[in-house]
Design an enzyme around this catalytic site. Sequence first.
Site, PDB file in Angstrom:
ATOM      1  N   HIS A  40     -11.384 -11.600   4.049  1.00 25.68           N
ATOM      2  CA  HIS A  40     -12.049 -11.494   2.736  1.00 25.68           C
ATOM      3  C   HIS A  40     -12.978 -10.268   2.826  1.00 25.68           C
ATOM      4  O   HIS A  40     -14.025 -10.238   3.341  1.00 25.68           O
ATOM      5  CB  HIS A  40     -12.912 -12.794   2.498  1.00 25.68           C
ATOM      6  CG  HIS A  40     -13.589 -12.624   1.069  1.00 25.68           C
ATOM      7  ND1 HIS A  40     -13.776 -13.983   0.575  1.00 25.68           N
ATOM      8  CD2 HIS A  40     -14.107 -11.821   0.336  1.00 25.68           C
ATOM      9  CE1 HIS A  40     -14.492 -13.620  -0.626  1.00 25.68           C
ATOM     10  NE2 HIS A  40     -14.566 -12.335  -0.734  1.00 25.68           N
ATOM     11  N   HIS A  94     -11.183 -16.206  -5.674  1.00 27.61           N
ATOM     12  CA  HIS A  94     -12.644 -16.562  -5.546  1.00 27.61           C
ATOM     13  C   HIS A  94     -12.925 -17.578  -6.189  1.00 27.61           C
ATOM     14  O   HIS A  94     -12.622 -17.511  -7.751  1.00 27.61           O
ATOM     15  CB  HIS A  94     -13.600 -15.530  -6.022  1.00 27.61           C
ATOM     16  CG  HIS A  94     -13.736 -14.153  -5.090  1.00 27.61           C
ATOM     17  ND1 HIS A  94     -12.305 -13.490  -4.595  1.00 27.61           N
ATOM     18  CD2 HIS A  94     -14.523 -13.306  -4.552  1.00 27.61           C
ATOM     19  CE1 HIS A  94     -12.757 -12.477  -3.715  1.00 27.61           C
ATOM     20  NE2 HIS A  94     -14.218 -12.528  -3.738  1.00 27.61           N
ATOM     21  N   GLU A 106     -18.091 -19.673  -5.568  1.00 25.65           N
ATOM     22  CA  GLU A 106     -19.050 -18.728  -5.095  1.00 25.65           C
ATOM     23  C   GLU A 106     -20.369 -19.007  -5.901  1.00 25.65           C
ATOM     24  O   GLU A 106     -21.277 -19.409  -5.520  1.00 25.65           O
ATOM     25  CB  GLU A 106     -18.861 -17.253  -5.343  1.00 25.65           C
ATOM     26  CG  GLU A 106     -19.702 -16.286  -4.782  1.00 25.65           C
ATOM     27  CD  GLU A 106     -19.265 -14.700  -4.809  1.00 25.65           C
ATOM     28  OE1 GLU A 106     -18.180 -14.430  -5.585  1.00 25.65           O
ATOM     29  OE2 GLU A 106     -19.825 -13.695  -4.234  1.00 25.65           O
ATOM     30  N   ASP A 125     -18.435  -7.563   1.173  1.00 26.70           N
ATOM     31  CA  ASP A 125     -18.649  -6.126   0.855  1.00 26.70           C
ATOM     32  C   ASP A 125     -19.743  -5.557   1.799  1.00 26.70           C
ATOM     33  O   ASP A 125     -20.840  -5.528   1.809  1.00 26.70           O
ATOM     34  CB  ASP A 125     -18.992  -6.223  -0.402  1.00 26.70           C
ATOM     35  CG  ASP A 125     -18.304  -6.687  -1.481  1.00 26.70           C
ATOM     36  OD1 ASP A 125     -17.196  -5.921  -1.809  1.00 26.70           O
ATOM     37  OD2 ASP A 125     -18.367  -7.886  -1.938  1.00 26.70           O
TER      38      ASP A 125
HETATM   39  N1  HPA Z   1     -17.389 -11.805  -5.331  1.00 25.99           N
HETATM   40  C1  HPA Z   1     -16.885 -11.550  -6.699  1.00 25.99           C
HETATM   41  N2  HPA Z   1     -16.041 -10.403  -6.833  1.00 25.99           N
HETATM   42  C2  HPA Z   1     -16.472  -9.299  -6.034  1.00 25.99           C
HETATM   43  C3  HPA Z   1     -17.095  -9.761  -4.974  1.00 25.99           C
HETATM   44  C4  HPA Z   1     -17.755 -10.977  -4.707  1.00 25.99           C
HETATM   45  O1  HPA Z   1     -18.312 -11.122  -3.666  1.00 25.99           O
HETATM   46  N3  HPA Z   1     -17.007  -8.565  -4.181  1.00 25.99           N
HETATM   47  C5  HPA Z   1     -16.360  -7.714  -4.923  1.00 25.99           C
HETATM   48  N4  HPA Z   1     -15.702  -8.156  -6.103  1.00 25.99           N
HETATM   49 ZN    ZN Z   2     -15.500 -11.252  -2.578  1.00 23.10          ZN
END
Ligand code: HPA
Ligand code: ZN
Length: 340
Positions: free
Chosen positions: A23, A202, A205, A284
């Site tokens: 990821h 995703h 989150e 990131d």
């Molecule tokens: N979440 C959702 N979108 C994203 C993320 C993330 O952590 N990083 C880059 N795009």
């Molecule tokens: Zn991500």
Amino acid sequence: MSDFASPDARNAFIAGLPKAELHLHIEGSLEPEMMFALAQRNQVAIPFASVAEVRAAYAFSNLQDFLDIYYQGMAVLLTEQDFHDLTAAYLARAANDGVRHVEIFFDPQGHTERGVAFATVITGITRALDAARARGLTSRLILCFLRHLDEASAEATLDEALPFLSLIHGVGLDSSEAGHPPAKFARVFARARALGLKLVAHAGEEGPPEYVWEALDVLEVDRIDHGNRALEDPALVARLAASGMCLTVCPLSNLALCGVPDLPSHPLRRMLDLGLAATVNSDDPAYFGGYVNRNFEAVAEALDLDRAALVKLAENSFRGAFLGDAERDAHLKAVRAYVG
Ligand code: HPA
Ligand code: ZN
């Protein structure tokens, strides 16, 4: 209880542990120093006067706060060489962290909507991946659709990807989760699956457990990225555990985006105790304070993870990777050999 003599001993164990990173948004590995260098090289104006000012802007209260800065940062990426240099810098750091295999997300819509050609992006990234492969670091590339845009834009992006399908192993879904459920992309994911691509999304989150259910049942994903909020739904936990579904968890990202108030509250330990196939990843790293080993170190310290838990996380990373059986077995063997 941790079975390491000291935090340094635990960090040394983490440093040498063979692992896969599953990821990682390549645009999220753009360090402020490179942002400045590329801004200068490409004569692009950025709203920061110094590297220190950039870092000071990295105080986020939620996902959207971060995304606003993340898309702004991408503006310095224009040429094939830029995408190559960005990717090469990440791969060097990953190799240094004991990463043996990496699956990299990229956000083509973040570039094509600025007038950068799809071919420029993928050619630059791939050139760096090829060079790293020659040095023993294998990789897969996953094209992410931006979920705040509509499905027609995702379809058009998949069309643009068709000439490069041999370079792309899967599609994913990222960007603003709230209000953009996985089902919004049901058709384009079905088309990607029919093309033979792996599917990830995703989910959980910031979004509710229902989004994780949708990713599983509507998109039929092969992995869940994050998945933290699945823990709110025992039936969902049972489903994820029984199917061995890999979760690509990102501790420092969760902390930076206020998904958890502090790392001791992070759900990773609970996930493992519930039998979930969790992994540790950096998401990131240039924005959230560290690459994969820093994520391992921070969460291991906060949750007092022992050797068995760290080994489990490394094994989960290879089990969840889009590798062939022989490659997977070789990596799992390397983990066992390292543990001794
Ligand atoms: N979440 C959702 N979108 C994203 C993320 C993330 O952590 N990083 C880059 N795009
Ligand atoms: Zn991500």
